[in-house]
Design an enzyme around this catalytic site. Structure first.
Site, PDB file in Angstrom:
ATOM      1  N   CYS A  81       0.826  -1.217   0.000  1.00  0.00           N
ATOM      2  CA  CYS A  81       0.000   0.000   0.000  1.00  0.00           C
ATOM      3  C   CYS A  81       0.860   1.267   0.000  1.00  0.00           C
ATOM      4  CB  CYS A  81      -0.916  -0.045   1.223  1.00  0.00           C
ATOM      5  SG  CYS A  81      -1.792   1.490   1.552  1.00  0.00           S
ATOM      6  N   CYS A 129      -0.176   3.996   2.469  1.00  0.00           N
ATOM      7  CA  CYS A 129       0.167   3.608   3.847  1.00  0.00           C
ATOM      8  C   CYS A 129       1.566   4.101   4.208  1.00  0.00           C
ATOM      9  CB  CYS A 129       0.092   2.096   4.023  1.00  0.00           C
ATOM     10  SG  CYS A 129      -1.562   1.414   3.733  1.00  0.00           S
TER      11      CYS A 129
END
Length: 113
Positions: free
Chosen positions: A35, A38
């Site tokens: 991700c 993230c």
């Protein structure tokens, strides 16, 4: 998992005790290695964890390694941020955001502490 410094990791096995049983409100980041957003969020969470210690607990959970909790809360996008108070989810946000915006979105949670 992309680890934010100063932020604890929870698992399927420890989630209920660490999050649902916590006295403070808990901000949970549902995250994954793959991700990109993230990665952007990790330093933001580290900073807030340090600045707001004693008012909110921040933890991360790796969605790939912990499918039970991920499906329990129907998390489909990363990062998903969920705030829990007294064992119940009270707020959910999806996507990375700058520190100032996240703090503004958490104001109502932090005011009640």
């Amino acid at each position: 998992m992309i680890h934010a410094e100063g932020v604890a990791e929870v698992t399927d096995a420890t989630f209920d005790g660490e999050v649902l049983g916590a006295e403070l409100p808990v901000l949970v980041e549902f995250t994954a290695d793959w991700c990109g957003p993230c990665r952007q969020l990790a330093p933001v969470l580290s900073a807030i964890a340090a600045e707001e210690a004693g008012r909110i607990k921040i933890v991360q959970i790796d969605v790939d390694a912990n499918p039970d909790i991920t499906s329990r809360y129907a998390v489909l996008s990363m990062p998903t941020l969920m705030v829990f108070r007294s064992g119940e989810p009270v707020k959910s946000m999806v996507g990375a955001r700058p520190k100032r915006r996240l703090l503004r979105e958490l104001e109502d949670v932090l005011e009640k502490v």
